[in-house]
Design a protein around this motif. Sequence first.
Motif, PDB file in Angstrom:
ATOM      1  N   CYS A  39       0.832  -1.215   0.000  1.00 18.92           N
ATOM      2  CA  CYS A  39       0.000   0.000   0.000  1.00 18.92           C
ATOM      3  C   CYS A  39       0.860   1.256   0.000  1.00 18.92           C
ATOM      4  N   GLU A  40       2.009   1.213   0.666  1.00 16.93           N
ATOM      5  CA  GLU A  40       2.903   2.374   0.665  1.00 16.93           C
ATOM      6  C   GLU A  40       3.378   2.675  -0.751  1.00 16.93           C
ATOM      7  N   PHE A  41       3.804   1.653  -1.477  1.00 19.27           N
ATOM      8  CA  PHE A  41       4.259   1.858  -2.856  1.00 19.27           C
ATOM      9  C   PHE A  41       3.141   2.443  -3.715  1.00 19.27           C
ATOM     10  N   PHE A  42       1.946   1.884  -3.577  1.00 18.38           N
ATOM     11  CA  PHE A  42       0.848   2.295  -4.437  1.00 18.38           C
ATOM     12  C   PHE A  42       0.199   3.611  -4.010  1.00 18.38           C
ATOM     13  N   THR A  43       0.684   4.225  -2.958  1.00 21.88           N
ATOM     14  CA  THR A  43       0.131   5.513  -2.557  1.00 21.88           C
ATOM     15  C   THR A  43       1.176   6.636  -2.522  1.00 21.88           C
ATOM     16  N   CYS A  49       0.258   7.320 -11.279  1.00 24.88           N
ATOM     17  CA  CYS A  49      -1.039   7.920 -11.010  1.00 24.88           C
ATOM     18  C   CYS A  49      -2.039   6.777 -10.853  1.00 24.88           C
ATOM     19  N   PHE A  50      -2.419   6.519  -9.624  1.00 23.77           N
ATOM     20  CA  PHE A  50      -3.383   5.453  -9.373  1.00 23.77           C
ATOM     21  C   PHE A  50      -4.760   6.075  -9.343  1.00 23.77           C
ATOM     22  N   TRP A  51      -5.566   5.695 -10.320  1.00 24.73           N
ATOM     23  CA  TRP A  51      -6.888   6.264 -10.432  1.00 24.73           C
ATOM     24  C   TRP A  51      -7.732   5.877  -9.236  1.00 24.73           C
ATOM     25  N   LYS A  52      -8.711   6.699  -8.958  1.00 29.35           N
ATOM     26  CA  LYS A  52      -9.598   6.472  -7.806  1.00 29.35           C
ATOM     27  C   LYS A  52     -10.217   5.084  -7.859  1.00 29.35           C
ATOM     28  N   ASN A  53     -10.578   4.608  -9.043  1.00 31.79           N
ATOM     29  CA  ASN A  53     -11.193   3.284  -9.116  1.00 31.79           C
ATOM     30  C   ASN A  53     -10.225   2.171  -8.681  1.00 31.79           C
ATOM     31  N   PHE A  54      -8.930   2.325  -8.910  1.00 32.11           N
ATOM     32  CA  PHE A  54      -7.940   1.353  -8.419  1.00 32.11           C
ATOM     33  C   PHE A  54      -7.830   1.455  -6.900  1.00 32.11           C
ATOM     34  N   ARG A  55      -7.776   2.691  -6.396  1.00 31.00           N
ATOM     35  CA  ARG A  55      -7.665   2.891  -4.942  1.00 31.00           C
ATOM     36  C   ARG A  55      -8.906   2.370  -4.211  1.00 31.00           C
ATOM     37  N   GLY A 157      -5.544   1.836 -13.356  1.00 28.94           N
ATOM     38  CA  GLY A 157      -6.954   1.904 -13.004  1.00 28.94           C
ATOM     39  C   GLY A 157      -7.552   0.515 -12.849  1.00 28.94           C
ATOM     40  N   ALA A 158      -8.763   0.464 -12.343  1.00 25.76           N
ATOM     41  CA  ALA A 158      -9.485  -0.803 -12.163  1.00 25.76           C
ATOM     42  C   ALA A 158     -10.933  -0.598 -12.595  1.00 25.76           C
ATOM     43  N   CYS A 159     -11.276  -1.148 -13.740  1.00 27.76           N
ATOM     44  CA  CYS A 159     -12.615  -0.982 -14.306  1.00 27.76           C
ATOM     45  C   CYS A 159     -13.404  -2.281 -14.199  1.00 27.76           C
TER      46      CYS A 159
END
Length: 177
Positions: A39-43, A49-55, A157-159
């Motif tokens: 989570c540290e890496f991905f934030t 740029c991690f889209w809100k849908n991925f977060r 992103g995560a769709c």
Amino acid sequence: VIEDLPSPRPGAGEVVVTKHLRLVGTVSFPARQKTHDLCEFFTTSDRLCFWKNFRDRILPVVQSVKKIPSAKLSILELTTRRTDDEIQTELGDNHVFKNASIFCAHLEELLACQKNGENGDLLTDGRATISYVQGVNSEVFIVEVCWDSVLRLWGVGACRPEDFCWYVGHHVLFSNC
């Protein structure tokens, strides 16, 4: 069935590669033994740029990992325009990364190798590398990774797999074992 793909574990589905999916490579990850805060890496990472849908859809199920098993992933290229349903049907059983933490550990390693958009296993030409990952509420999402050559950063992103079409040249990152 392409013989170059690794044999699936007993009980796993075989990857059926048709004229719509072509094997273009594999990437191997060695086993790692260390506590790793994904989570540290991905934030906090630069050039990401991690889209809100991925977060909202993937990160809530990602946990620190103490042991990351070795893996060999196949990279498949779309040779014709396909929907997610068509891609998933062609991939067969067990095409979903069920452990989002392990998937994210491998994704982190891929992104670290190409942090400035260098050529590598992820596409950097404006097309996406996609994977099917189990996220919140055990729902399957398409994790899409794209290099933005204007902003010089990775977008993740995560769709939901709905009626979206992927065009020729996009890649699918897949583990069939």
